[in-house]
Design an enzyme around this catalytic site. Structure first.
Site, PDB file in Angstrom:
ATOM      1  N   SER A  73       0.825  -1.210   0.148  1.00  0.00           N
ATOM      2  CA  SER A  73       0.030  -0.047  -0.033  1.00  0.00           C
ATOM      3  C   SER A  73       0.908   1.258   0.053  1.00  0.00           C
ATOM      4  CB  SER A  73      -0.694   0.106   1.202  1.00  0.00           C
ATOM      5  OG  SER A  73      -0.028   0.323   2.299  1.00  0.00           O
ATOM      6  N   ASP A  74       0.082   2.481  -0.338  1.00  0.00           N
ATOM      7  CA  ASP A  74       1.014   3.626  -0.140  1.00  0.00           C
ATOM      8  C   ASP A  74       0.636   4.007   1.205  1.00  0.00           C
ATOM      9  OD1 ASP A  74       2.282   5.892  -0.586  1.00  0.00           O
ATOM     10  OD2 ASP A  74       1.423   6.395  -2.442  1.00  0.00           O
ATOM     11  N   TRP A  75       1.157   5.095   1.659  1.00  0.00           N
ATOM     12  CA  TRP A  75       1.553   5.504   3.342  1.00  0.00           C
ATOM     13  C   TRP A  75       0.061   5.560   3.584  1.00  0.00           C
ATOM     14  CZ3 TRP A  75       5.806   6.781   6.407  1.00  0.00           C
ATOM     15  CH2 TRP A  75       5.460   7.450   7.492  1.00  0.00           C
ATOM     16  N   ASN A  76      -0.427   4.936   4.659  1.00  0.00           N
ATOM     17  CA  ASN A  76      -1.686   4.891   5.207  1.00  0.00           C
ATOM     18  C   ASN A  76      -2.963   4.924   4.358  1.00  0.00           C
ATOM     19  OD1 ASN A  76      -3.073   5.448   7.556  1.00  0.00           O
ATOM     20  ND2 ASN A  76      -3.515   7.474   7.291  1.00  0.00           N
ATOM     21  N   SER A  77      -2.572   4.171   3.217  1.00  0.00           N
ATOM     22  CA  SER A  77      -3.808   4.374   2.133  1.00  0.00           C
ATOM     23  C   SER A  77      -4.894   3.403   2.578  1.00  0.00           C
ATOM     24  CB  SER A  77      -3.299   4.044   0.512  1.00  0.00           C
ATOM     25  OG  SER A  77      -2.820   2.730   0.591  1.00  0.00           O
TER      26      SER A  77
END
Length: 748
Positions: A281-285
């Protein structure tokens, strides 16, 4: 355990819904399936979930080391101290299964030696530039223990308001594919087990560059046809090149966030595109799906992401918190967990981390080596685009003294551009620094007065110094642009003119009456039409990196000949966005030189004969995709095809004669474009299908050849099957997307 001595990409075709363990190995690649299955059989559910957990490193603590020893963390972000990494890996070796950590970092266009931003590298139209830059970044980053980078970003970007256009490879799927593939090869190298190999990550999957209004993180509404014919094209090329990881994007497309989109990840990415690597995932997505309104809470977000096939969660911590309970409740399949862990372990095996997890902190450093700096200088030279050169103002000749003005002439940090967490301004060579410190420019007399301290400066008190500074010189070089903080992630703009009083500064310099050369350093294509009348020549440099200073003087003084081409369309004004060369035709396309509102004053309102364009700014961009001048002049002639008809199993050779009619050796980027005249769905008016950088001495001619196959003409048509369609095609060859040298052939 047997070492993998060849480049390994563990190709697993897993039926995720059934949790089947089906492995498919490419020839000559090591198969780690036995080792992985042995580990999996011994791991507890908690240990498996730990491998799916990526944590942002803050500081060492006993609690953190205990988590590592317990197998609760599979990867760390943002650790750059080799001693700390060795301590963390030691803790991992104390864990029951001794599974190494993988250390990740955003190394986008250089680690310490910073190359031009990716959009700048794309302007070279030379894959070798991108591959070399990525290889050097990998060598330097791996020295500090980084084994995974979140690059290349291969989002198609057609909106200059979007700050991350700087991190993109432009608006065209073919060019983005070419450069993205090269970056994957550069980061990962020829042998994944080598100490200098790091895992690449193709991002962001998918459509992030089409965010509404150029506003970062915003929604997209990409159709299935556009998705496959445009936005997925560079990802498929990266997958075919063996990219080890893919990152999901922040955005939702048509209402479904990518990190929870089961159809996107399992059906398209895994099955259609046959991706067999790790999805992160992307950061905190994952957590942001709650904010989207797609997930009820953290537990629901973890369920959606894991069910969709997202293997590793970056930073949020929801997998560790909720996955065990979700499995126990029967809401997450253990086969999904096992599949994710297989992908993660495979990357660690392929990178040789089980055999070589520790760093040799005593070895000689390659960071900032002369070889690396020279490569960065060459990249900056080849990435610069000459957009204007009236009366052969450039190269500068018989100039005894120059006046240097503007906020970007000596801005060591801003010159590096966006995404330079590890870039060190003290190592940046600015234009002023090059004149002061480089022997080849020591004899140049100059007077320097920035006038504006920053690109955002609104204080004009120093404008009174302009005349006295410029009057004593033979020419003025004005350095303008954007500070690095004005582009990149979360830095979208609605106004993309030169910011502050920079345009006013340029006008005041022009009033003095000396030749004016403008150098712009920026992270995006700015709207510079209003500035062009006030400069005799303009060199555009997407933030050029560590060695931008000497590279710029190499070009301005003719030690090098500009060869960069625009990887993205330059609009006249922001209201034209989106405007890109490979658009579809309408039923009422505007003719060339369509009249604007100001040409039609006095006419009565009528819709008869009206066409698709802006009444105020017309149909044409300021500069088209692929455009770029040289100190040489190039003439194209004799375009010919090996046949006027080809079959579905044939190929076409396209030839053109290119001549350097100037008096200086130069390089031309020869571009091949194609149009399918009639398709089962509307086809773009032009599509780039080939590029070649051709070096010619003054007066030299060369026949340039391209080979075009039916597969090059394939697309997803109405039946959603990728294939070429029979019919008539037009081909163009020239120096930009608006070339008119053309021929036609029939595909039968």
């Amino acid at each position: 355990m047997k070492k993998g001595n060849v480049r390994c990409i563990f190709s697993i075709l897993v039926c995720l819904l059934l949790g089947a363990k089906v492995y498919h190995m490419h020839a000559h690649q090591h198969d780690y399936s036995k080792e992985i299955e042995t580990l999996l059989s011994r791991m507890t559910l908690e240990e498996k979930i730990g491998q799916m957990n990526q944590v942002n490193f803050d500081s060492l603590s006993d609690e953190l080391l205990q988590q590592v020893e317990n197998g609760e963390i599979g990867s760390f972000l943002n650790v750059t101290d080799p001693k700390v990494i060795n301590i963390l890996q030691k803790a991992a070796e104390k864990s029951k299964h001794k599974i190494p950590l993988i250390i990740a970092r955003d190394v986008i266009h250089g680690y310490k030696t910073i190359f031009p931003v990716p959009l700048g590298q794309a302007a070279s139209f030379e894959p070798a530039i991108a591959e070399t830059g990525a290889r050097i970044a990998a060598v330097e980053a791996s020295e500090h223990g980084i084994k995974w980078t979140f690059a290349p970003m291969i989002d198609i970007a057609r909106d200059a308001r979007w700050g991350r256009i700087a991190e993109s490879l432009g608006e065209d799927p073919f060019l983005s594919s070419l450069m993205g593939e090269a970056m994957v090869k550069g980061f990962q190298g020829r042998d994944l087990t080598a100490p200098t190999a790091i895992a690449a990550c193709a991002k962001h999957f998918v459509g992030y560059g089409a965010a509404e209004g150029g506003r970062d993180y915003n929604s997209t509404s990409i159709t299935p046809y556009a998705l496959r014919n445009t936005y997925l094209v560079p990802f498929q090329k990266a997958i075919d090149a063996g990219v080890l990881t893919v990152m999901t994007s922040f955005n939702d497309n048509d209402g479904i966030p990518s990190s929870g989109n089961k159809y996107l990840l399992k059906e398209i990415l895994r099955k259609e595109m046959r991706f067999s690597g790790l999805i992160v995932s992307d950061w905190n997505s994952v957590g942001e799906m709650i904010t989207h309104g797609f997930a009820v809470d953290g537990k629901d977000a973890a369920r959606l992401a894991a069910s969709a096939g997202l293997n590793m969660e970056m930073n949020t911590g929801l997998y560790v918190k909720y996955l065990k309970r979700l499995v126990e409740e029967g809401r997450i399949s253990i086969s999904d967990i096992d599949a994710s862990v297989r992908y993660i372990l495979n990357v660690k095996f392929c990178l040789g981390l089980f055999d070589n997890r520790y760093l040799n902190i005593s070895k000689e450093s390659a960071i900032y080596s002369e070889k690396h700096l020279q490569a960065a200088r060459e990249a900056a030279v080849k990435s610069a685009i000459l957009l204007k050169n009236d009366n052969h103002t450039l190269p500068l000749r018989e100039i005894r003294k120059i006046a240097i003005i503007g906020p970007m002439a000596d801005a060591p940090y801003d010159q590096l551009g966006t995404w330079v967490f590890d870039g060190e301004p003290e190592h940046t060579v600015t234009p002023i620094g090059a004149l002061r410190d480089y022997t080849e420019y020591k004899d140049i007399q100059f007077v320097y007065e920035p006038i504006l301290r920053k690109s955002t400066d609104n204080d004009t008190v120093n404008f009174r110094k302009i005349r006295q500074t410029v009057e004593t010189a033979d020419a003025a070089i004005v350095f303008l642009g954007e500070e690095s903080r004005l582009s990149g992630e979360a830095h979208s703009l609605s106004d993309i003119n030169l910011i502050g009083y920079q345009s006013d500064l340029l006008r005041e310099v022009k009033k003095v009456g000396k030749p004016v050369v403008t150098v712009i350093m920026a992270g995006r294509p700015l709207t510079i039409e209003r500035d062009l009348p006030y400069t005799d020549a303009l060199l555009y440099c997407f933030h050029p990196g560590t060695m931008g200073g000497p590279a710029i003087w190499d070009l301005l003084f003719g030690r090098a000949n500009p060869s960069g081409k625009l990887p993205v369309t330059f609009v006249r004004e922001v209201g034209q966005i989106p405007l890109y060369y490979n658009h579809n035709n309408t039923g009422r396309p505007a003719p060339d030189h369509a009249k604007t509102l100001y040409d039609k004053s006095g006419e009565k309102q009528s819709s008869v004969g009206d066409v698709s364009f802006y009444l105020d700014s017309g149909k044409e961009p300021l500069f088209p995709f692929g455009y770029g001048l040289s100190y040489s002049e190039f003439k194209y002639s004799g375009l010919s095809l090996s046949s006027k008809k080809i079959g579905m199993k044939g190929s076409l050779v396209i030839s053109v004669t290119l001549k350097n009619t100037g008096n200086m050796d130069g390089t031309e980027v020869v571009q091949l474009y194609v149009r399918d005249r009639v398709g089962s769905i509307i086809r773009p008016v032009k599509e780039l299908k080939g590029v070649q950088r051709v070096n010619l001495k003054a007066g030299e001619s060369k026949v340039v050849r391209f080979v075009l196959s039916p597969d090059d003409l394939s697309f997803y048509g109405m039946d959603m099957i990728r294939k070429p369609e029979p019919g008539y095609y037009t081909v163009w060859v020239g120096g930009s997307s608006n070339t008119d040298l053309q021929e036609t052939f029939l595909l039968e």
